[in-house]
Design a protein around this motif. Structure first.
Motif, PDB file in Angstrom:
ATOM      1  N   UNK A 127       0.781  -1.032  -0.078  1.00  0.00           N
ATOM      2  CA  UNK A 127      -0.155   0.093   0.107  1.00  0.00           C
ATOM      3  C   UNK A 127       1.005   1.117  -0.048  1.00  0.00           C
ATOM      4  N   UNK A 128       1.563   1.502   0.841  1.00  0.00           N
ATOM      5  CA  UNK A 128       2.475   2.393   0.873  1.00  0.00           C
ATOM      6  C   UNK A 128       3.514   2.573  -0.435  1.00  0.00           C
ATOM      7  N   UNK A 129       3.872   1.496  -0.859  1.00  0.00           N
ATOM      8  CA  UNK A 129       4.800   1.695  -2.034  1.00  0.00           C
ATOM      9  C   UNK A 129       3.911   2.156  -3.382  1.00  0.00           C
ATOM     10  N   UNK A 130       2.806   1.452  -3.435  1.00  0.00           N
ATOM     11  CA  UNK A 130       1.707   2.180  -4.515  1.00  0.00           C
ATOM     12  C   UNK A 130       1.454   3.512  -4.353  1.00  0.00           C
ATOM     13  N   UNK A 131       1.155   4.084  -3.329  1.00  0.00           N
ATOM     14  CA  UNK A 131       0.855   5.355  -3.140  1.00  0.00           C
ATOM     15  C   UNK A 131       1.705   6.286  -3.380  1.00  0.00           C
ATOM     16  N   UNK A 132       3.220   5.839  -3.024  1.00  0.00           N
ATOM     17  CA  UNK A 132       4.354   6.837  -3.330  1.00  0.00           C
ATOM     18  C   UNK A 132       4.506   6.876  -4.908  1.00  0.00           C
TER      19      UNK A 132
END
Length: 469
Positions: A127-132
């Motif tokens: 989740x964090x990676x995709x949002x970034x």
């Protein structure tokens, strides 16, 4: 790659290149077209070629990545896009421009393949990676256009070099990334690929050229029927294949279907209206009775502000989903989109009012692009991740294309008598259509049920996965 944060930073370089490629040619093509003796039809064909290449390559690169390794196909995609960018910059001509944008169409493979690696190597960072990555992508699209415009102020062709230095960095980044460790293997179904490619090409041609040919012309209707027949044949072939190109079972996944439908509805307005937004900002109130009379640089600044709002929306999405759940955030993206377009209908007389509504649409863009990519990656098995994200990318492309076509129809039907200007009513209908589609997307979002609710096992997320590094 020694750490998840280092891997994400390397992926961000690849996505930066993706955004630059998608943003830098648009402001250059009118002047480049004059230098290369390309008229409006020729320039439209360049846009069309890029759309067709993107549509065809999305499922092919995604499926090949799931079969033969996400890193391998990412490197091939990077080489294609970098080669196309270099070709356009070094030898600008009508032929090389066409070949270059066709190669640049491989940019659609970046996101699905990167998500395939991310989910395999660091699922707790999904989740964090995709949002970034979504945030970087949105900002890069705006920056690409600004940099290209600045480089071309003294020499029109100088802006064609915008993507080349970033291409070199992205190729190096692709060499540094690890491969995914999901099970792979199997046979690529070439017959199904030929049918899918033919059907998608026909469908995209209908969307892109229907307004020019006439939506009821024999050519448009004939191509539409051909697309429907070929795609139906593709589904029949896939049903009987031992190793299908795209599993029909995946297309029947209710969660993926809802998410892709929501993506289609959201992209209809947020991306489909992007070009028309510039037209409204450039319109002179003295000539048309509406508009903001802005020049190219001011329009670029507004567009960049919208994309910056999208970055903020993407950055907030993991925190929101951790607190409220996927369904609520999906619905929030649709509701914000509807609110922004309804605001444009009611408040478009002054620049602050209009820009406020546009920023709301930009914020919604970041939210929906982040949450839909995250969820589409998690509702399937790990070995189908890239293809599932690729199908969601197709939904986004189709939503944007159909949105732009419908908006174009409204504009063509509402031209001020005796002029070539669009009447204000054309924009009111367009904003209303975008708001209606956003409401439909919100309704779809409310039907979404997380895997946990039905006993499935979701991808595990760490307690801190909602925070951006």
């Amino acid at each position: 790659m020694s750490s998840a944060s280092g891997m994400l930073a390397t992926m961000a370089v690849v996505v930066l290149f993706s955004g630059i490629v998608q943003g830098y040619l648009t402001p250059l093509l009118p002047e480049v077209g004059k230098r290369l003796h390309l008229g409006p039809v020729g320039l439209n064909n360049i846009y069309l070629l890029f759309q067709v290449a993107c549509t065809v390559l999305t499922p092919l690169l995604s499926r090949l990545g799931d079969l033969h390794g996400h890193r391998r196909l990412l490197r091939i995609s990077l080489a294609m896009v970098a080669g196309g960018s270099l070709l356009i910059a070094v030898w600008p001509s009508p032929a090389t421009l066409a070949a270059g944008v066709a190669l640049q169409g491989a940019v659609v493979g970046f996101f699905p393949l990167l998500v395939g690696i991310l989910r395999s190597r660091a699922p707790e960072q999904n989740r964090k990676g995709i949002s970034l990555l979504v945030g970087v992508l949105l900002i890069a699209v705006g920056v690409g256009g600004l940099v290209a415009g600045a480089l071309s102020e003294r020499h029109a062709m100088a802006g064609l070099w915008t993507a080349v230095p970033v291409a070199a960095l992205a190729v190096v980044a692709g060499l540094l990334l690890p491969d995914s460790d999901t099970p792979r293997g199997g046979r690529f179904h070439y017959g199904a690929a030929a049918l899918l490619t033919s059907g998608l090409v026909a469908f995209v041609l209908v969307l892109a050229q229907g307004g020019t040919w006439g939506w009821t012309s024999p050519l448009t209707l004939g191509l539409a029927v051909l697309a429907a027949v070929v795609l139906a044949a593709w589904i029949l072939v896939e049903r009987g294949a031992a190793e299908p190109l795209v599993s029909v079972r995946m297309l029947g996944n209710p969660r993926l279907a809802i998410v892709s439908g929501h993506t289609f509805c959201a992209a209809f307005g947020t991306i489909g209206f992007f070009g028309a937004n510039a037209l409204f900002l450039a319109s002179s109130p003295a000539e048309t009775g509406y508009g903001m009379n802005l020049g190219p640089q001011a329009i670029a600044a507004v567009s960049l502000a919208m994309l910056a709002a999208g970055f903020a929306g993407s950055a907030l999405t993991p925190r929101l989903t951790a607190r409220s759940g996927d369904r609520t955030v999906l619905a929030l993206g649709g509701a914000l989109t509807a609110l922004g377009f309804l605001g444009m209908i009611l408040f478009h007389d002054t620049l602050p009012q209009y820009v406020t509504c546009a920023l709301l649409v930009g914020l919604a863009t970041g939210v929906f692009e982040s949450i839909t990519r995250s969820v589409s990656a998690e509702v399937v098995d790990a070995h189908e991740t890239a293809l599932a994200v690729g199908l969601n990318e197709l939904a986004l492309s189709f939503g944007a294309a159909i949105g732009a076509a419908v908006i174009g129809m409204f504009f063509a039907a509402h031209v001020q008598r005796g002029t070539a200007h669009i009447a204000e009513s054309g924009y009111l209908w367009a904003w209303g259509a975008c708001a209606a589609m956003a409401v439909a997307g919100t309704g779809l979002a409310m039907r979404y049920r997380a895997p946990r609710a039905e006993g499935a096992t979701p991808v595990r997320q760490s307690a801190t996965s909602g925070d951006l590094a």
